[in-house]
Design an enzyme around this catalytic site. Structure first.
Site, mmCIF file in Angstrom:
data_model
loop_
_atom_site.group_PDB
_atom_site.id
_atom_site.type_symbol
_atom_site.label_atom_id
_atom_site.label_comp_id
_atom_site.label_asym_id
_atom_site.label_seq_id
_atom_site.Cartn_x
_atom_site.Cartn_y
_atom_site.Cartn_z
ATOM 1 N N GLU A 87 1.265 11.329 2.850
ATOM 2 C CA GLU A 87 1.462 11.708 1.459
ATOM 3 C C GLU A 87 0.637 11.275 0.071
ATOM 4 O O GLU A 87 0.663 10.338 -0.248
ATOM 5 C CB GLU A 87 2.866 10.762 1.520
ATOM 6 N N ASP A 103 2.620 6.880 3.981
ATOM 7 C CA ASP A 103 2.770 6.160 2.642
ATOM 8 C C ASP A 103 1.919 6.805 2.301
ATOM 9 O O ASP A 103 0.848 5.564 2.404
ATOM 10 C CB ASP A 103 3.757 5.517 2.424
#
Length: 534
Positions: A277, A214
């Site tokens: 990401e 993330d």
């Protein structure tokens, strides 16, 4: 018949350098947003046992792996992306034993498991942040500006809107690029590096096959934390390098993690992957995250953001493949996820365009990510009442456009009324009353359904050798259409609103809308995609 043709590909280029023949190079990976997938205990919130019970559905769908969004212990200020304990399962989602059972069951079904890791920030309830001394070492704290330190240290804004700084009772300020409950970690501190290396090993020991990182473009901030000099900074993300995003220093972190993943995989006879990401201002900057000694894949957000236009799509596809080729990484393709408006709604054009976009995506070389429910043709839920909203960006001004609750409404599995088999009770966000025609039960066995379209395309993708990885070759096509060759097929995509006729290129294998074959001609509807056997 339209005569004007787009240009074909240039002369064939040298084969791309490859980084092994790993499973991830052409995998179809299904994103499970855990709280909205399947509920086993009737509390209205999806959980790990619910997800485990649906693994046969995913196996039958034809995917290769699942990616689970965070299920760690968390106060849930941001849907679990505010982690209080990275080695524990939040009771909302079950237990550590449930996680073990899910990983084991997935492997028994031939599916790999990727879990989220959240390294840019923790929850403000994390033990480190709760400790006054540790917090100042392991998070980003600064004195304020102004005569009495009453002003934030700089002009940075939260992705969710408002200042990226919150003042403490002691008078200093801590950085949170997301919600105030998500303080940013200080990656200049070696304790932070050591902690996350240990967290990765913990989940690898439980059997996971990889990590989705993330905010992989975060963690490292520019020296001196300089002002940006303008507002609405969330709109700049992905368009330029920012003092808090896409700093070159993040790559040292990813290189250390790649060494850890490769070492663990070699020792245990498996391939373990890292997926970034990462929002970057160009395909070239994105490719830095997947150099041979960094992560294996990076989400292709330029493709997700492409408009429904032939020239725009071709440009993004070419830029994506061109950027990945020198580093030997596969391109990835994604249309929807838990942070953006579902593509059926975002692209306009309704279900026809969504189906065409899906079939186009599945024909492209590389790896594909499917967000739960897109295989059902789910639209964005745009009429949620304010009192049920839970997305923190909804409650802060100038945050992310669209807000994210509308793409997180729980899945409809069966039945005529909500919660459509989601679980024994209700659902944490209300489901539309007209979703009964979109349930898995209603679509299964219906050859015209979106679910069966995905199943057919995924089966063909698996059976046609070389379809998932490699190159594509653009072919001449009528204006407003795209056509490209892949191993064993020609893919044509009409981005026009009306019927188009062109010379019959082959035998139809699968199409997002009915195709008419008349002698030597093919007639395809507008907003459609067809795979032709050649």
């Amino acid at each position: 018949m339209t005569q004007e043709l787009t240009t074909p590909s240039p002369a064939p280029r040298a084969p791309a350098p490859r980084r092994g023949s790993g499973w991830w190079r052409d995998a179809v990976i299904y994103q499970i947003y855990v709280r909205s997938f399947a509920d086993s205990d009737g509390d209205g919130i999806g959980d790990l046992r619910g997800a485990c019970g649906k693994l046969p559905y995913l196996k039958a769908l034809g995917v290769d792996a699942v990616w689970l969004t965070p299920f760690y212990a968390s106060p849930q200020a941001d849907g679990g992306y505010d982690v209080a304990d990275y080695r524990a399962v939040d009771p909302l989602f079950g237990s550590l034993d449930d996680a073990r059972d899910l990983i084991r069951a997935a492997h028994d079904a031939g599916l790999r498991v990727i879990v989220d890791i959240v390294p840019n920030h923790t929850s403000d309830r994390h033990p480190w942040f709760q400790d006054p001394e540790l917090s100042r070492q392991r998070y980003v704290f600064r004195p304020g500006k102004g005569e009495r330190g009453e002003l934030p240290p700089n002009d940075w804004e939260s992705v969710f809107g408002g200042p990226a700084w919150t003042r403490t009772e002691r008078g200093d300020w801590y950085l949170h690029l997301f919600a105030p409950e998500q303080p940013d970690l200080n990656w200049d501190n070696p304790d932070v590096h050591a902690e996350f290396a240990d967290i990765l090993r913990f989940w690898l020991d439980l059997g996971v096959d990889g990590f989705r990182v993330d905010v992989a473009h975060g963690m490292v901030k520019a020296p001196g934390l300089p002002d940006i000099g303008r507002g609405e900074q969330a709109k700049l993300i992905g368009s330029q390098v920012l003092p808090f995003f896409d700093q070159d220093g993040v790559h040292a972190i990813h290189r250390s993690w790649r060494q850890l993943l490769d070492g663990y995989g070699d020792a245990h006879g498996k391939e373990v992957v890292g997926v970034a990401e990462a929002w970057a201002p160009s395909a070239e900057r994105l490719a830095l995250y997947v150099r041979p000694d960094e992560l294996h894949q990076a989400f292709n957000f330029p493709y997700l953001n492409a408009t429904w236009d032939a020239a725009d799509l071709r440009a993004v596809i070419d830029a994506s493949l061109d950027a990945m080729r020198p580093v030997g990484a596969p391109a990835t393709w994604v249309l929807s996820n838990h942070d953006v408006v579902r593509h059926r709604t975002r692209l306009g054009g309704g279900l026809d365009r969504a189906r065409a976009a899906a079939l186009l995506m599945l024909a492209l070389p590389g790896s594909v990510y499917i967000y739960q429910g897109e295989e059902l043709g789910l639209p964005e839920v745009t009429d949620l009442p304010d009192h049920v909203r839970q997305d923190p960006s909804f409650f802060r001004a100038n945050g992310q456009d669209g807000f994210r609750d509308g793409c997180r409404v729980p899945l409809p599995w069966s039945g005529e009324l909500p919660p459509y088999g989601f679980g024994p009770g209700g659902s944490w966000l209300p489901q539309p009353a007209d979703w009964r025609r979109l349930t898995v039960e209603a679509q299964t066995g219906d050859p015209s359904s979106t679910l069966e379209l995905y199943r057919t395309a995924l089966d063909l993708r698996r059976r046609l050798p070389g379809l998932g990885d490699g190159e594509l070759s653009w072919q001449p096509a009528p204006k407003g259409l795209l056509a490209f060759r892949r191993p064993g097929l020609l893919c044509t995509v009409s981005l026009l609103p009306h019927l188009v006729e062109f010379p019959l290129p082959g035998r139809p294998l699968v199409s997002s809308a009915p195709v008419t074959v008349d002698g030597g001609s093919a007639v395809v509807p507008g907003d459609s995609c067809t795979w032709w056997a050649i």
